[in-house]
Design a protein around this motif. Structure first.
Motif, short mmCIF file in Angstrom:
data_model
loop_
_atom_site.label_atom_id
_atom_site.label_comp_id
_atom_site.label_asym_id
_atom_site.label_seq_id
_atom_site.Cartn_x
_atom_site.Cartn_y
_atom_site.Cartn_z
N LYS A 116 1.07 -0.25 0.27
CA LYS A 116 0.79 0.07 -0.20
C LYS A 116 0.91 1.28 0.01
CE LYS A 116 -3.98 2.14 2.04
NZ LYS A 116 -4.54 2.45 3.27
N ALA A 117 0.39 2.48 -0.60
CA ALA A 117 1.14 3.27 -0.52
C ALA A 117 1.91 3.72 0.81
CB ALA A 117 0.20 4.86 -1.45
N GLY A 118 2.34 4.23 0.94
CA GLY A 118 2.60 4.89 2.43
C GLY A 118 3.17 4.08 3.53
N HIS A 119 4.03 2.89 2.59
CA HIS A 119 4.09 1.63 4.05
C HIS A 119 5.07 0.27 3.21
CE1 HIS A 119 -0.43 3.09 4.97
NE2 HIS A 119 -0.39 2.41 5.05
N GLU A 120 5.93 0.53 4.22
CA GLU A 120 7.11 -0.96 3.56
C GLU A 120 5.95 -2.65 3.56
OE1 GLU A 120 10.49 -0.67 6.45
OE2 GLU A 120 9.91 -3.02 6.67
N LYS A 121 6.24 -3.20 1.94
CA LYS A 121 5.89 -3.85 2.28
C LYS A 121 6.32 -5.10 3.16
CE LYS A 121 8.04 -7.03 -1.28
NZ LYS A 121 8.58 -6.98 -2.58
N GLY A 122 4.81 -6.29 3.36
CA GLY A 122 4.69 -6.99 3.93
C GLY A 122 4.48 -8.80 3.35
N TYR A 133 3.83 10.45 10.01
CA TYR A 133 2.52 9.60 10.51
C TYR A 133 1.99 10.83 10.60
CZ TYR A 133 5.91 5.84 11.60
OH TYR A 133 6.59 4.34 11.26
N GLU A 134 0.38 10.20 9.96
CA GLU A 134 -0.67 11.11 10.29
C GLU A 134 -0.24 11.67 12.74
OE1 GLU A 134 -3.14 10.18 7.67
OE2 GLU A 134 -4.53 10.23 8.91
N GLY A 135 -0.77 12.33 12.60
CA GLY A 135 -0.90 13.06 14.28
C GLY A 135 -0.29 13.35 14.59
N ASP A 136 1.78 13.48 14.34
CA ASP A 136 2.99 13.20 14.09
C ASP A 136 2.99 14.64 14.25
OD1 ASP A 136 5.41 10.59 13.36
OD2 ASP A 136 3.99 10.61 14.65
N ASP A 137 3.96 15.63 15.38
CA ASP A 137 4.29 17.09 14.94
C ASP A 137 5.14 17.39 14.51
OD1 ASP A 137 4.50 19.19 18.49
OD2 ASP A 137 4.48 19.65 15.48
N ASN A 182 7.72 16.58 0.95
CA ASN A 182 6.67 15.31 0.92
C ASN A 182 5.25 16.29 0.35
OD1 ASN A 182 8.39 12.86 3.47
ND2 ASN A 182 8.53 15.22 4.07
N PRO A 183 5.92 15.80 -1.09
CA PRO A 183 4.18 16.75 -1.49
C PRO A 183 2.71 16.26 -2.08
CG PRO A 183 5.98 15.79 -2.80
CD PRO A 183 6.05 15.38 -1.54
N THR A 184 2.64 15.23 -0.48
CA THR A 184 1.58 15.32 -0.73
C THR A 184 0.88 15.06 0.87
OG1 THR A 184 1.59 12.66 0.36
CG2 THR A 184 1.54 13.31 -1.88
N VAL A 185 2.01 15.23 1.72
CA VAL A 185 1.71 15.91 3.29
C VAL A 185 -0.10 16.87 3.52
CG1 VAL A 185 2.45 16.99 5.54
CG2 VAL A 185 3.56 14.34 4.00
N LYS A 186 0.04 17.11 4.36
CA LYS A 186 -1.22 18.74 4.64
C LYS A 186 -0.31 18.40 6.06
CE LYS A 186 -4.66 17.56 1.35
NZ LYS A 186 -6.49 17.72 0.93
N ILE A 187 -0.47 20.02 6.68
CA ILE A 187 0.25 20.36 8.07
C ILE A 187 -0.93 21.39 8.57
CG2 ILE A 187 1.50 21.24 9.33
CD1 ILE A 187 3.24 19.82 7.44
N GLU A 188 -1.52 20.90 9.99
CA GLU A 188 -2.10 22.10 10.62
C GLU A 188 -1.10 22.83 11.87
OE1 GLU A 188 -5.60 21.18 13.53
OE2 GLU A 188 -6.80 21.97 11.97
N ILE A 189 -1.41 23.80 11.16
CA ILE A 189 -0.38 24.30 11.93
C ILE A 189 -1.77 24.87 13.89
CG2 ILE A 189 1.08 26.50 13.15
CD1 ILE A 189 1.51 26.68 10.25
N ARG A 190 -0.86 24.92 15.27
CA ARG A 190 -2.17 24.83 16.06
C ARG A 190 -1.13 25.83 17.36
NH1 ARG A 190 -3.58 18.77 16.64
NH2 ARG A 190 -5.25 18.31 14.54
N SER A 191 -1.60 26.72 17.07
CA SER A 191 -1.01 27.59 18.33
C SER A 191 -1.54 27.80 19.21
CB SER A 191 -1.22 29.44 17.24
OG SER A 191 -0.30 30.34 18.36
N HIS A 192 -0.52 27.87 20.35
CA HIS A 192 -1.19 27.96 21.59
C HIS A 192 -0.65 29.31 22.87
CE1 HIS A 192 -3.02 23.82 21.28
NE2 HIS A 192 -1.88 23.46 20.81
N VAL A 207 -1.89 16.18 9.30
CA VAL A 207 -3.25 15.81 9.49
C VAL A 207 -3.69 15.00 8.37
CG1 VAL A 207 -4.06 17.56 10.18
CG2 VAL A 207 -4.13 18.08 8.29
N SER A 208 -2.46 14.80 7.44
CA SER A 208 -3.06 13.82 5.97
C SER A 208 -2.06 13.89 5.40
CB SER A 208 -3.87 14.25 4.89
OG SER A 208 -3.89 13.55 3.67
N LYS A 209 -1.28 12.39 4.59
CA LYS A 209 -0.06 11.52 3.67
C LYS A 209 -0.12 11.74 2.87
CE LYS A 209 2.23 8.71 5.77
NZ LYS A 209 3.08 7.53 6.23
#
Length: 651
Positions: free
Chosen positions: A496-502, A527-531, A568-578, A649-651
Motif C-alpha cells: 500500500k502506498a506509504g507503507h513498507e511491503k509485508g 505519520y498522521e498525528g505526528d508533530d 513530502n508533496p502529499t503531506v498536509k499540516i495544521e499549525i496549532r498555536s497555543h 493531518v494527512s499524508k
C-alpha cells in the motif's frame, strides 16, 4: 339365478386375483433376476387401468426402467408413484426420480425432488453433497470443454463398453442389453453373450471404417465376460465373468448368476491360460470391473458385498505375488449410498470412476479423485466431475486415459450413438480444474498504529513465484483467496502506498485445506498525528508582544517546515498555536488564532498550496501543565504552554 350370478362373479373375481397375483410373483422373480424388461411387462399387466394399485409395484416398474437406463419411462412412473400425497414413498425413489429428471435435462425440477429426498433421509451423504454444491451445474461447467470426443467405428447396435488398454490394442466387451449388480447390469439371457474383443487403437478413425476385431477365444465362455485389465508386459489379465468355474455355474440363494473376478496368464505359446477365480470373490454377492495401480501392486474393483456403503462400492486389495492382502473399501470420499463402479487408475495416481451418487448431469457420470488423498481425508469436495463432453445426461462410464498421449476411451448410452452403450475415443485438450472450496482468509495489519489496514493490495504466489490471484483488503482489513490444497506452499505479498511491503507464507494440505493468516505492513513516516516540530527539532516560534506577524529571526525555523513539505508533496499540516494562561481567555484565543494563520500564510507565500497548510489557534484551552488561571507559576512553566505545533493531518 341371482345366487348363480353371484357365485360366478365370485369365481371370476377370485380367478382374476389369482392370475394377477401370479403375474406379480413372476414379475418379482424377474425383477430379482435383473430381467427388468420382463418384470416391467408382468407388472404392467396388473397396474394399467387399475385404481389403488399397490405402491410397491409402481415403484418396481419405475426402478426397472431406471436400472435399464430408460429415464423417460422411469420419470413417468416415479411421477405416478409420488403423485399420491397419502402414500409413503421410499426415499430412494425420490433420489432416483431426481436422477431421471436430470437425465431428461429437467434440472430445476430434479433439484426440488432432491430437497424432498433430503427431508426424508437427512443423514444420506448424497443429500449432504447436494447441499454443499447446489450450484453443481456451474461446477460441472468449470471442467467442461476439456476433451474432444468421437464415436468409434467398431460400435454395434448392441452394447459395447468396458474399454481397456492392451499394449497398442484395445480390449472391450460387446453383447446385448446387460447391467451387473445394479451398475450397468445388462439382462443376461441365452440370446446373446457378452464377450471380450480385441481391436486396434485408432482414435482418429471415421465412422464406417472397418477395424480388425478379434475375439479372445481362450477367455470367453458360454456365459458373460466383460471388463478387463492387463498388466503392462501383457502377461496377466484380470477380468469379470459370470460365476462360472470348471464348467459349473454358481448362483446365489435365489438363483441369480452373479459376477466374479478371474485371473488369466499367458502360457509359453502366448495363449491365455491358467484361468482362476480370485480368492476374495463371494457366492452371495458380485465382484467385478478390475483396475490396476500404475505399479501393479494394487487391484481396484467394484462389489456389492455386505458391509459396503451403497448399492455398489469401489474396493482395493494389495497384490502379493499369488496371494492378496485385506480387502479395503475406499471409504466415503469415493463411495456413496448410490452406485460407484468402473474404476481406472492413471500413472499419476488419479482414480477415474463412474457414479450416480455425486453431483452430475444425469445417470452415471465420470468423476476423478487423487488416490493420494484417500489416506489423509474423507473430504468429498475432493471428487471432481470431469464435465462435458465426457459426461452427458445419460450413463457415462468406463473412462480410461493414457496420460502421456492424453488420449483415451469412455462408454456411454447417450443420444446419437449406434445403439445401447457405445465406446467413444477422446483427446484431452486441457487439464481438469481441481481447487479446494476452502482457501486462505487473512487480515492486512498496520504495525505502527496496531490496527487493521483497509485498501491494501494482496498478491498470492505459489512456490515457483507465479502470481495466482490478487485482491484488496476490505474496510476491516480482511481478504480471502481460493487456492489449491494439494500440499501447496504459498507466499502472500501486501503493498500500500506509504507503507513498507509485508509478506507472509503458508501451506495448504488436504488435511488442512484452509488457513488464517496476517500480513503486516509498516506505515512509513511521516505519520498522521505526528508533530513536525518534533521531527525537525524546531525551536519555539517567537512573536513580538501582542503581535502576530512573522519576524525575520523566525524565518529560518519556518524554512525547515517549508522544505519538509516540499520533500513530502502529499503531506498536509495544521499549525496549532497555543498561549499560556496569562491574559483573558478570549484575547488569548484570538491572538493564537491570528499567529497560527499568519504562520500558515507565510508558508503559502513561499509556494506551498493553500489546501496543504492551515492554521488554528487554541489559546489557553490545551495547557500542558497546571498553570491555569489563578495558579502562580514561574516564567519557565508558562513557557511550556506557549508553543506552535505543526501536526500532520494527512499524508
Amino acid at each position: 339365478m341371482k345366487k348363480y350370478i353371484s357365485l360366478l362373479l365370485v369365481v371370476l373375481s377370485t380367478g382374476q386375483l389369482i392370475a394377477q397375483s401370479s403375474k406379480v410373483e413372476k414379475g418379482d422373480r424377474s425383477y430379482k433376476a435383473y430381467d427388468y424388461q420382463k418384470a416391467i411387462d408382468l407388472y404392467k399387466d396388473q397396474v394399467e387401468g387399475e385404481v389403488g394399485t399397490e405402491n410397491e409395484v409402481i415403484e418396481k416398474i419405475a426402478n426397472a426402467y431406471y436400472f435399464n437406463a430408460d429415464f423417460v419411462n422411469a420419470e413417468e412412473w416415479y411421477r405416478k408413484l409420488t403423485s399420491n400425497a397419502s402414500v409413503d414413498v421410499n426415499p430412494e425413489a425420490y433420489y432416483r426420480f431426481s436422477q431421471s429428471l436430470k437425465a431428461n435435462k429437467k434440472y430445476s425440477e430434479a433439484d426440488k425432488w432432491m430437497d424432498t429426498f433430503i427431508k426424508s433421509k437427512p443423514a444420506d451423504s448424497r443429500g449432504k453433497r447436494f447441499v454443499e454444491i447446489r450450484n453443481y451445474l456451474e461446477k460441472i461447467a468449470e471442467n467442461s470443454g476439456r476433451f474432444t470426443i468421437e464415436s468409434q467405428s467398431f460400435n454395434t447396435k448392441f452394447n459395447d463398453f468396458g474399454p481397456s488398454f492392451y499394449g497398442d490394442k484395445l480390449l472391450f466387451s460387446s453383447g446385448r442389453a446387460l447391467i451387473g449388480f445394479q451398475v450397468k447390469k445388462h439382462l443376461w439371457n441365452n440370446a446373446s453373450l457378452y464377450d471380450i474383443y480385441e481391436v486396434s487403437q485408432e482414435l482418429t478413425d471415421t465412422l464406417g471404417k472397418k477395424r480388425k476385431i478379434k475375439k479372445l477365444k481362450e477367455i470367453n465362455t458360454k456365459l458373460h465376460e466383460s471388463t478387463s485389465v492387463v498388466t503392462k508386459d501383457g502377461s496377466t489379465m484380470y477380468f469379470t465373468r459370470n460365476n462360472l468355474y470348471k464348467g459349473e455355474v454358481g448362483k446365489d440363494t435365489i438363483g441369480n448368476i452373479l459376477l466374479k473376478l478371474f485371473k488369466a496368464t499367458k502360457n509359453d505359446r502366448g495363449k491365455w491360460d491358467n484361468i482362476m477365480p480370485l480368492p476374495f470373490n463371494g457366492e452371495t454377492f458380485s465382484t467385478g470391473h478390475p483396475a490396476l495401480s500404475d505399479d501393479e501392486k494394487t487391484l481396484y474393483f467394484t462389489s456389492d458385498r455386505p458391509g459396503g456403503i451403497g448399492a455398489a462400492d469401489i474396493y482395493r486389495v494389495a497384490i502379493k505375488g499369488d496371494s492378496y492382502g485385506d480387502i479395503e473399501n475406499l471409504g466415503p470420499t469415493v463411495n456413496t449410498e448410490g452406485r460407484e463402479s468402473f474404476p481406472f487408475l492413471t500413472k499419476s495416481n488419479k482414480l477415474f470412476f463412474a457414479s450416480d451418487g455425486f453431483y452430475g448431469l444425469g445417470g452415471l457420470d465420470v468423476f476423478m479423485v487423487d488416490v493420494n488423498t484417500l489416506d489423509t481425508t474423507s473430504d468429498t469436495k475432493l471428487v471432481y466431475n470431469v464435465g462435458e463432453p465426457i459426461n452427458s445426461p445419460k450413463d457415462d462410464f468406463g473412462f480410461i486415459i493414457n496420460e502421456d498421449t492424453n488420449k483415451g476411451y469412455v462408454a456411454s448410452n447417450r443420444a446419437g450413438g449406434m445403439g445401447g452403450d457405445d465406446i467413444y475415443g477422446f483427446t484431452r485438450t486441457k487439464m481438469l480444474v481441481t481447487k479446494c472450496d476452502g482457501g486462505i482468509s487473512g487480515l492486512a495489519f498496520e504495525t505502527h498504529f496496531q490496527k487493521p489496514l483497509p485498501g491494501a493490495t494482496l498478491v498470492l504466489k505459489n512456490s515457483e513465484g507465479e502470481e495466482i490471484a490478487t485482491t484488496v483488503s476490505d474496510s476491516q482489513g480482511k481478504f480471502t483467496f481460493d487456492a489449491s490444497c494439494a500440499n501447496e506452499d504459498y507466499v502472500i505479498e501486501g503493498t500500500k502506498a506509504g507503507h513498507e511491503k509485508g509478506t507472509t507464507s503458508c501451506s495448504l494440505t488436504v488435511a488442512e485445506s484452509t488457513k488464517e493468516v496476517q500480513v503486516d505492513l509498516l506505515e512509513l513516516p511521516p505519520y498522521e498525528g505526528d508533530d513536525v516540530a518534533k521531527i525537525l527539532n524546531l525551536r519555539p516560534i517567537y512573536f513580538s508582544l501582542n503581535k502576530s506577524f512573522i519576524r525575520k529571526s523566525e524565518e529560518p525555523e519556518l524554512t525547515k517546515v517549508l522544505n519538509y513539505m516540499r520533500e513530502n508533496p502529499t503531506v498536509k499540516i495544521e499549525i496549532r498555536s497555543h498561549t499560556d494562561s496569562r491574559g483573558s481567555d478570549p484575547y488569548n484565543l484570538k491572538l493564537s488564532d491570528r499567529r497560527a494563520k499568519s504562520t500558515a500564510q507565510w508558508i503559502i507565500d513561499q509556494g506551498i498550496a493553500a489546501d496543504r497548510i492551515s492554521g488554528k489557534g487554541f489559546g489557553e484551552t490545551q495547557l500542558k501543565n497546571e498553570c491555569k488561571n489563578g495558579v502562580r507559576c514561574s516564567d519557565a512553566k508558562h513557557e511550556e504552554n506557549r508553543r506552535s505545533e505543526f501536526i500532520i493531518v494527512s499524508k
